[in-house]
Design an enzyme around this catalytic site. Structure first.
Site, PDB file in Angstrom:
ATOM      1  N   HIS A  12       0.930  -1.264  -0.092  1.00 39.91           N
ATOM      2  CA  HIS A  12      -0.012  -0.035   0.106  1.00 39.91           C
ATOM      3  C   HIS A  12       0.819   1.399  -0.015  1.00 39.91           C
ATOM      4  CE1 HIS A  12      -0.109  -0.470   4.680  1.00 39.91           C
ATOM      5  NE2 HIS A  12       1.076   0.203   4.129  1.00 39.91           N
ATOM      6  N   HIS A  59      -1.965   4.378   9.811  1.00 39.14           N
ATOM      7  CA  HIS A  59      -0.264   5.036  10.047  1.00 39.14           C
ATOM      8  C   HIS A  59      -0.285   6.336  10.796  1.00 39.14           C
ATOM      9  CE1 HIS A  59      -0.196   2.431   6.598  1.00 39.14           C
ATOM     10  NE2 HIS A  59       1.058   2.254   6.622  1.00 39.14           N
ATOM     11  N   HIS A 193      10.159  -3.982   3.831  1.00 37.59           N
ATOM     12  CA  HIS A 193      10.610  -2.555   4.025  1.00 37.59           C
ATOM     13  C   HIS A 193      10.981  -2.089   5.267  1.00 37.59           C
ATOM     14  CE1 HIS A 193       6.022  -1.969   4.576  1.00 37.59           C
ATOM     15  NE2 HIS A 193       6.281  -0.657   4.653  1.00 37.59           N
ATOM     16  N   GLU A 240       4.065  -5.348   8.744  1.00 34.83           N
ATOM     17  CA  GLU A 240       2.655  -5.082   7.998  1.00 34.83           C
ATOM     18  C   GLU A 240       2.022  -6.548   7.514  1.00 34.83           C
ATOM     19  OE1 GLU A 240       3.000  -0.496   6.827  1.00 34.83           O
ATOM     20  OE2 GLU A 240       3.070  -1.965   5.406  1.00 34.83           O
TER      21      GLU A 240
HETATM   22  C1  DHB Z   1       6.373   3.224   2.457  1.00 39.70           C
HETATM   23  C2  DHB Z   1       5.507   2.376   2.522  1.00 39.70           C
HETATM   24  C3  DHB Z   1       4.599   2.022   3.451  1.00 39.70           C
HETATM   25  O1  DHB Z   1       3.861   0.770   3.765  1.00 39.70           O
HETATM   26  C4  DHB Z   1       3.961   3.030   4.152  1.00 39.70           C
HETATM   27  O2  DHB Z   1       3.065   2.934   5.078  1.00 39.70           O
HETATM   28  C5  DHB Z   1       4.921   4.275   4.169  1.00 39.70           C
HETATM   29  C6  DHB Z   1       5.944   4.537   3.302  1.00 39.70           C
HETATM   30  C7  DHB Z   1       7.340   3.597   1.429  1.00 39.70           C
HETATM   31  O3  DHB Z   1       7.938   2.606   0.897  1.00 39.70           O
HETATM   32  O4  DHB Z   1       7.914   4.812   1.121  1.00 39.70           O
HETATM   33 FE    FE Z   2       2.496   0.949   5.519  1.00 36.97          FE
END
Ligand code: DHB
Ligand code: FE
Length: 280
Positions: A12, A59, A193, A240
């Protein structure tokens, strides 16, 4: 009776929403991301779900350190789009399904999962970016959406095992709703990530693909994976992915049909993963 026909899993990444909203989706960098959703957009049009039960995480937009529900179900008729610091995304409001949401809350809470019931909540990129990826830029979303927010931001966060079991309780709840609705369940977030600290930018494509394999073939075993493995292997925000186990737990016990699978790096700081599973 209502039934869950399929599940959709997708990252997302907020920059994907910004690329669409700012008219940059044709750029080569973004084309590679959006190409993985061409099939999915067509598929969704053909499937015509009546309701999407959308598992995502907030978030720190609707909630904050002041109030941290582990599992929050939206029972409202409509949800505003969150302002995440640069104005709300220019996307349609999200229409809810109060009757089915209340029924699911009733059933799942009686099944010993303590949900927080939310009647007013703005929804952030965790929910709107998956809708944009799957629907493009329509003037209205194709059907009502039940937002289901999971705390994966502030520890303690729920285990993969609890998420998987919760998915089963959601399936039972949907199947006991006395209207013939075609319901989809979506799990969002991930894949690997990490947005902060010395390991910011971490991607683990091999681990991500193994996660997809296991999610398809043996989710029960995958659900036993402890948090530390997600964080170590897929970065701090890789956690996540426990939300995908809620959607997977809501699927039938029979092996699903894999309609679509896509994996791409990079999109912003994140490895984009996407799956569509249908019940047989
Ligand atoms: C990014 C990815 C995410 O899942 C998020 O909530 C905020 C930022 C990113 O890749 O920058
Ligand atoms: Fe996220």
């Amino acid at each position: 009776m209502a039934r869950i026909s399929a599940s959709v899993y997708t990252s997302h990444v907020p920059a994907i929403g910004a690329a669409l909203d700012l008219g940059k989706s044709h750029e080569p960098y973004w084309q590679k991301v959006f190409s993985g959703y061409e099939f999915s957009k067509q598929w969704l049009k053909e499937q015509k779900p009546d309701v999407i039960f959308l598992v995502y995480n907030d978030h720190a937009n609707a909630f904050s350190l002041e109030l941290i529900p582990t599992f929050a179900i939206g029972t409202a008729a409509e949800y505003a789009i969150a302002d995440e610091g640069w104005g709300p995304r220019p996307v349609p409001p999200v229409v809810g399904h109060p009757e089915l949401a209340s029924h699911i809350a009733q059933s799942v809470i009686q099944d010993d999962f303590d949900l927080t019931i939310v009647n007013r909540m703005a929804v952030d990129h965790g929910l709107t970016v998956p809708l944009s990826l799957m629907c493009g830029q329509p003037t209205a979303w194709p059907c009502p959406v039940i937002p289901f927010a999971v705390n994966v931001v502030q520890y303690p966060v729920p285990s993969g095992r609890r998420c998987y079991q919760l998915g089963k309780a959601i399936r039972k709840a949907v199947e006991s709703f006395d209207r013939p609705l075609n319901v989809q369940i979506w799990g969002t977030g991930g894949m690997s990530h990490q947005l902060q600290g010395p390991r910011a930018g971490l991607i683990n494509a091999e681990w991500d693909n193994r996660f997809l394999d296991r999610l398809i073939a043996d989710p029960e075993d995958l659900s036993k994976m402890p948090h530390i493995d997600y964080v170590r292997e897929a970065g701090s925000e890789g956690i996540e992915l426990v939300m995908w186990l809620i959607a997977r737990g809501a699927m039938s016990d029979k092996p699903p049909v894999v309609k679509h699978r896509f994996f791409h790096v990079p999109a912003s700081n994140t490895a984009v993963g996407h799956l569509i599973l249908e019940n047989t």
